[in-house]
Each structure stands twice: as C-alpha cells, then as structure tokens.
Write a protein that holds these residues in place. Structure first.
Motif, PDB file in Angstrom:
ATOM      1  N   ILE A 211      31.398  32.268  40.623  1.00  0.00           N
ATOM      2  CA  ILE A 211      32.184  31.071  40.277  1.00  0.00           C
ATOM      3  C   ILE A 211      32.457  31.045  38.776  1.00  0.00           C
ATOM      4  CG2 ILE A 211      32.123  28.538  40.170  1.00  0.00           C
ATOM      5  CD1 ILE A 211      30.430  28.699  42.818  1.00  0.00           C
ATOM      6  N   ALA A 212      31.424  31.317  37.976  1.00  0.00           N
ATOM      7  CA  ALA A 212      31.566  31.274  36.515  1.00  0.00           C
ATOM      8  C   ALA A 212      32.536  32.336  36.010  1.00  0.00           C
ATOM      9  CB  ALA A 212      30.199  31.454  35.854  1.00  0.00           C
ATOM     10  N   THR A 213      32.485  33.549  36.584  1.00  0.00           N
ATOM     11  CA  THR A 213      33.395  34.621  36.154  1.00  0.00           C
ATOM     12  C   THR A 213      34.845  34.244  36.401  1.00  0.00           C
ATOM     13  OG1 THR A 213      31.722  36.279  36.716  1.00  0.00           O
ATOM     14  CG2 THR A 213      33.958  37.075  36.389  1.00  0.00           C
ATOM     15  N   THR A 214      35.122  33.707  37.583  1.00  0.00           N
ATOM     16  CA  THR A 214      36.495  33.333  37.942  1.00  0.00           C
ATOM     17  C   THR A 214      37.015  32.207  37.051  1.00  0.00           C
ATOM     18  OG1 THR A 214      36.021  33.974  40.224  1.00  0.00           O
ATOM     19  CG2 THR A 214      37.982  32.648  39.862  1.00  0.00           C
ATOM     20  N   LEU A 215      36.159  31.249  36.745  1.00  0.00           N
ATOM     21  CA  LEU A 215      36.568  30.118  35.897  1.00  0.00           C
ATOM     22  C   LEU A 215      36.845  30.546  34.458  1.00  0.00           C
ATOM     23  CD1 LEU A 215      34.075  27.282  37.026  1.00  0.00           C
ATOM     24  CD2 LEU A 215      36.539  27.368  37.462  1.00  0.00           C
ATOM     25  N   THR A 216      36.050  31.489  33.961  1.00  0.00           N
ATOM     26  CA  THR A 216      36.071  31.766  32.521  1.00  0.00           C
ATOM     27  C   THR A 216      36.897  32.964  32.084  1.00  0.00           C
ATOM     28  OG1 THR A 216      34.078  33.129  32.720  1.00  0.00           O
ATOM     29  CG2 THR A 216      33.755  30.800  32.221  1.00  0.00           C
ATOM     30  N   GLN A 217      37.274  33.836  32.993  1.00  0.00           N
ATOM     31  CA  GLN A 217      37.868  35.104  32.563  1.00  0.00           C
ATOM     32  C   GLN A 217      39.129  34.960  31.700  1.00  0.00           C
ATOM     33  OE1 GLN A 217      36.261  37.694  32.601  1.00  0.00           O
ATOM     34  NE2 GLN A 217      37.717  39.283  32.051  1.00  0.00           N
ATOM     35  N   PRO A 218      40.096  34.096  32.069  1.00  0.00           N
ATOM     36  CA  PRO A 218      41.278  33.977  31.194  1.00  0.00           C
ATOM     37  C   PRO A 218      40.932  33.567  29.759  1.00  0.00           C
ATOM     38  CG  PRO A 218      41.721  33.011  33.337  1.00  0.00           C
ATOM     39  CD  PRO A 218      40.258  33.305  33.305  1.00  0.00           C
ATOM     40  N   LEU A 219      40.072  32.567  29.610  1.00  0.00           N
ATOM     41  CA  LEU A 219      39.686  32.146  28.260  1.00  0.00           C
ATOM     42  C   LEU A 219      38.843  33.200  27.570  1.00  0.00           C
ATOM     43  CD1 LEU A 219      38.892  28.328  28.523  1.00  0.00           C
ATOM     44  CD2 LEU A 219      40.582  29.414  27.057  1.00  0.00           C
ATOM     45  N   ASP A 220      38.062  33.945  28.318  1.00  0.00           N
ATOM     46  CA  ASP A 220      37.231  34.994  27.742  1.00  0.00           C
ATOM     47  C   ASP A 220      38.100  36.081  27.117  1.00  0.00           C
ATOM     48  OD1 ASP A 220      34.801  36.093  27.093  1.00  0.00           O
ATOM     49  OD2 ASP A 220      34.600  37.214  28.960  1.00  0.00           O
ATOM     50  N   VAL A 221      39.178  36.448  27.801  1.00  0.00           N
ATOM     51  CA  VAL A 221      40.111  37.446  27.265  1.00  0.00           C
ATOM     52  C   VAL A 221      40.741  36.938  25.965  1.00  0.00           C
ATOM     53  CG1 VAL A 221      42.319  38.613  27.676  1.00  0.00           C
ATOM     54  CG2 VAL A 221      40.608  38.503  29.499  1.00  0.00           C
ATOM     55  N   LEU A 222      41.212  35.691  25.966  1.00  0.00           N
ATOM     56  CA  LEU A 222      41.845  35.123  24.770  1.00  0.00           C
ATOM     57  C   LEU A 222      40.848  34.995  23.623  1.00  0.00           C
ATOM     58  CD1 LEU A 222      44.027  32.355  26.470  1.00  0.00           C
ATOM     59  CD2 LEU A 222      44.822  34.536  25.543  1.00  0.00           C
ATOM     60  N   LYS A 223      39.624  34.571  23.939  1.00  0.00           N
ATOM     61  CA  LYS A 223      38.578  34.428  22.914  1.00  0.00           C
ATOM     62  C   LYS A 223      38.281  35.779  22.258  1.00  0.00           C
ATOM     63  CE  LYS A 223      34.397  34.597  24.356  1.00  0.00           C
ATOM     64  NZ  LYS A 223      33.808  35.766  23.686  1.00  0.00           N
ATOM     65  N   THR A 224      38.144  36.812  23.076  1.00  0.00           N
ATOM     66  CA  THR A 224      37.822  38.134  22.555  1.00  0.00           C
ATOM     67  C   THR A 224      38.930  38.645  21.649  1.00  0.00           C
ATOM     68  OG1 THR A 224      36.519  38.640  24.524  1.00  0.00           O
ATOM     69  CG2 THR A 224      37.246  40.510  23.210  1.00  0.00           C
ATOM     70  N   ARG A 225      40.186  38.442  22.065  1.00  0.00           N
ATOM     71  CA  ARG A 225      41.321  38.873  21.244  1.00  0.00           C
ATOM     72  C   ARG A 225      41.368  38.105  19.923  1.00  0.00           C
ATOM     73  NH1 ARG A 225      45.520  41.849  23.341  1.00  0.00           N
ATOM     74  NH2 ARG A 225      45.316  42.485  25.515  1.00  0.00           N
ATOM     75  N   ALA A 226      41.125  36.803  19.974  1.00  0.00           N
ATOM     76  CA  ALA A 226      41.172  35.981  18.755  1.00  0.00           C
ATOM     77  C   ALA A 226      40.092  36.414  17.762  1.00  0.00           C
ATOM     78  CB  ALA A 226      40.995  34.503  19.111  1.00  0.00           C
TER      79      ALA A 226
END
Length: 289
Positions: A211-226
């Motif tokens: 559940i946590a992976t599905t919820l967070t993945q889009p923001l995780d990608v953006l956070k890592t890039r930033a």
C-alpha cells in the motif's frame, strides 16, 4: 493470569528502521539510480552488475551512513510522534478508530518528512555518486561531512531542497505503513485464526508495504529528482513535474519494482524488529483501570 501487554517506547521505530536499513541499503541505492535516469532503460540486474564490475561490491553500500542518519531523523520522528499520539489517545481504554489513525499518521509523517529532509538529500546524493564520472562526484566522506559541505558550499536552505515532495511522500508513506499495519494486524487478530506473533507481523507488514509503495512512488520519483538536481535545473515543482511527465505516466512509477522489493523487506524487518523491541523492552501495562 493474562499475558502482560507492552507498549512501544517512542524511539523503538527509529532504532528498528535503522537496523532494517542496514539490510536493505543496496536495494535503496539501485532504486535511486533508476529514478535519476532521464533516458534509456537499464534493468535492475544489469545496473547491479555494472556497479559491481566498475566499483566493487562495497559500492552497493555507498551512502550507508546517510541512510542511517535519515532513519534516525525521519523514521525516529514519524514513528515516535505516531506512537506517542496513539498511546495518549488510547489511554482512556478506547481503541482509536481507523480515520483517527490515518490523520495521526499523516501528521506524524509530515513532521518526519521535514526533520528528515537533510539526511534524505545527503542519502540521495551519496547513492547517486557512484554512477557519475569521477570528476563530477561530490565524494562526501560520510553523512556528517555531506551536511557540513552542503552548508558551506550551497547554504543551509539547500539542505531542505525537495522538502515539499519529501514531506508529501512521508505523509503517504506513514499512512500506508503505520496506520494500515495497525489496522491490518488488528483485523487479522480479531478473526481468531491469527496470534500476535512474527507470522502475523510479516503478513501485516507486507500488505502495508505494498500500500505504501503504491501511494508514494510518484512523489518519491519527483523528490529524488529534485534532491539530485543541479542548482537552477528546475525552476519550481511544476517545472519538475512537467519535465518528468514528458516521458509519460509510467515515468512517475520509474523504479517501482526495486522500490517495492526494497520497501517490502524494509517494512517487514522494521515491524518485526519493532515488535520484538516492544515485547522484550516495552512499557508494561496492566490492562486494569
């Protein structure tokens, strides 16, 4: 005579998360490197092989000190705030309804996201260093060296680069992990087919991790890039979002498989360690008013 129930101490979550990070760090490193690719596709196996061939097997643990710093700030804060809040509310003997757990987890996650952003930034940079040409590497000796150099070379504000996405991710991560873990575990125990043992903890934590992976993945990608961006590369969050969106919707789930492969054992180990700390070193409660 009933079994003595025990409550977690506020710092158990941070200690358990740090212990779990020692095991899962190589998967976290692979996830970061996949997320920071803008072009081309390299499989997890190919990327792992390339790193080991070029840098040696210990390169998979590049940035471990930053990972531990992150867990001892980010996870210590969110687990601690959630546990203290839950114990305070449940002192009356009434269990928290699920919606209150969601709200509490969201608040605890926001606090953890802010506190943990500097450690997270150093973590991302140290993990990504291994794929850069030698002349472009930052070469932080360890996490504290990274913090000092960022402050000296880029200013204190730079430590909080990506804070908004990191905090948003932390809110969703904490909701997915803590509140859903609690609720799934309670639901399993009330069926009568499960006991409060490691088997139940593993089932609950794998479900919460998915559940946590599905919820967070889009923001995780953006956070890592930033966090990994050069100064001025992205004007603002909208620019970063649109730049990533050019690659299509699946770009926001880049690195999903290693993210889940990392987060599942990270979540399982964290909660198994946490439950063992609670059972062996927790605060005893009588259960009688």
């Amino acid at each position: 005579m009933g079994e003595v129930q025990k409550l977690s101490r506020w710092y158990f979550g941070g200690v358990a998360s740090a212990a779990a990070a020692c095991v899962t760090h190589p998967l976290d490193l692979l996830k970061v490197q996949l997320q920071t690719q803008q072009e081309g596709k390299v499989s997890v196996i190919r990327l792992t092989t390339m790193i080991i061939q070029k840098e040696g097997i210990f390169a998979l643990y590049n940035g471990l000190t930053a990972s531990l710093l992150r867990q001892l700030t980010y996870s210590m804060t969110r687990f601690g705030a959630y546990e203290v809040g839950k114990q305070t509310i449940e002192q009356s003997g009434n269990p928290m309804p699920f919606y209150q757990k969601l709200l509490l987890a969201g608040g605890a996650g926001a606090a953890g996201g802010i506190v943990g952003t500097p450690g997270d930034l150093i973590n991302v940079r140290m993990q990504n260093d291994v794929k850069l040409p030698p002349e472009l590497r930052r070469n932080y000796k360890h996490a504290i060296d990274g913090l000092i150099r960022v402050i000296r070379e880029e200013g204190v504000r730079r430590l909080f680069n990506g804070c908004s996405t990191a905090t948003g991710r932390a809110v969703l991560m904490t909701i997915g992990q803590l509140s859903f873990y609690d609720q799934i575990k309670i639901t399993l125990l009330t069926t009568g087919y499960f006991n409060d043992n490691p088997g139940t903890h593993v089932i609950s934590s794998v479900s919460a991790g998915a559940i946590a992976t599905t919820l967070t993945q889009p923001l995780d990608v953006l956070k890592t890039r930033a966090m990994n961006a050069k100064v001025g590369e992205y004007k603002n969050f909208t620019h970063l979002f649109l730049y990533t969106a050019k690659l299509g919707p699946l770009a926001f789930f880049k690195g999903y498989v290693p993210a889940f492969i990392r987060l599942a054992p990270q979540t399982v180990l964290t909660f198994v360690f946490l439950e063992q700390l609670r059972v062996n070193f927790g605060i005893p409660v009588t259960g009688k008013s």
